[in-house]
Design an enzyme around this catalytic site. Structure first.
Site, PDB file in Angstrom:
ATOM      1  N   CYS A   1      -2.090  -0.623   7.547  1.00 34.69           N
ATOM      2  CA  CYS A   1      -1.068   0.788   7.410  1.00 34.69           C
ATOM      3  C   CYS A   1      -1.188   1.397   8.546  1.00 34.69           C
ATOM      4  CB  CYS A   1      -1.561   1.550   6.338  1.00 34.69           C
ATOM      5  SG  CYS A   1      -1.522   0.652   4.470  1.00 34.69           S
TER       6      CYS A   1
ATOM      7  N   GLU B   1       1.167   3.924   1.959  1.00 34.76           N
ATOM      8  CA  GLU B   1       1.792   4.264   3.270  1.00 34.76           C
ATOM      9  C   GLU B   1       2.923   3.170   3.492  1.00 34.76           C
ATOM     10  OE1 GLU B   1      -2.880   5.051   3.213  1.00 34.76           O
ATOM     11  OE2 GLU B   1      -1.455   3.428   2.466  1.00 34.76           O
TER      12      GLU B   1
ATOM     13  N   HIS C   1       0.959  -1.243  -0.074  1.00 37.39           N
ATOM     14  CA  HIS C   1       0.008   0.198  -0.149  1.00 37.39           C
ATOM     15  C   HIS C   1       0.831   1.247  -0.118  1.00 37.39           C
ATOM     16  CE1 HIS C   1      -3.618  -1.998   2.115  1.00 37.39           C
ATOM     17  NE2 HIS C   1      -3.262  -2.808   0.956  1.00 37.39           N
TER      18      HIS C   1
END
Length: 150
Positions: A86, A55, A53
């Site tokens: 995250c 992040e 992801h």
């Protein structure tokens, strides 16, 4: 902690690049001492990694750059509310805070048969409320601009 438009605009730029690369349009930026130290775009498809992801990609890059597993005094900017994975990575990295744009409910509104968002429905606010250290949070910063990325 105060939100900074310049840093969110950079996250938006990164999100647009992510979309151009066939990934979800989410961008993240990590800031320390008022300087961008890393950026992250979604790389789930390109790297065959469901944990890639925006992040997490930004956290990995920042840790390498600082040669540390701790991102103390760092602030993460994300165009979307962080998912539980995250948010947990932010806690493990001991970050100071998070500023995000679009809310989870904004993405849920956009779900279709071919586009399903988040399988674990826990807000980052809930994760941070139960974390140690406590993570500062600014929600919905530049929300309307970030919603347009969805």
């Amino acid at each position: 902690m105060q939100a900074n438009r310049e840093f969110m605009m950079k996250a938006i730029e990164v999100a647009k690049e992510s979309a151009k690369n066939g990934e979800y349009p989410i961008g993240a930026v990590i800031v320390k001492d008022d300087q961008i130290i890393s950026t992250g775009e979604v790389k789930r498809i390109s790297e065959n990694d469901p944990t890639a992801h925006a992040e997490v990609v930004a956290i990995r890059e920042a840790c390498k750059k600082l040669n540390s597993h701790s991102l103390k005094d760092c602030i993460l900017y994300s165009t979307q509310e962080c998912c539980p994975m995250c948010a947990s990575a932010i806690v493990w990295a001991k970050m100071k805070g998070v500023v995000f744009g679009a809310l989870s409910e904004d993405t849920k509104e956009k779900q279709t048969e071919n586009f399903s968002w988040r399988q674990i429905d826990i807000s980052c606010k809930d994760v941070f409320a139960k974390s140690n250290p406590k993570i500062e949070l600014i929600e919905g910063f530049m929300r309307e601009v970030c919603k347009k990325l969805i």
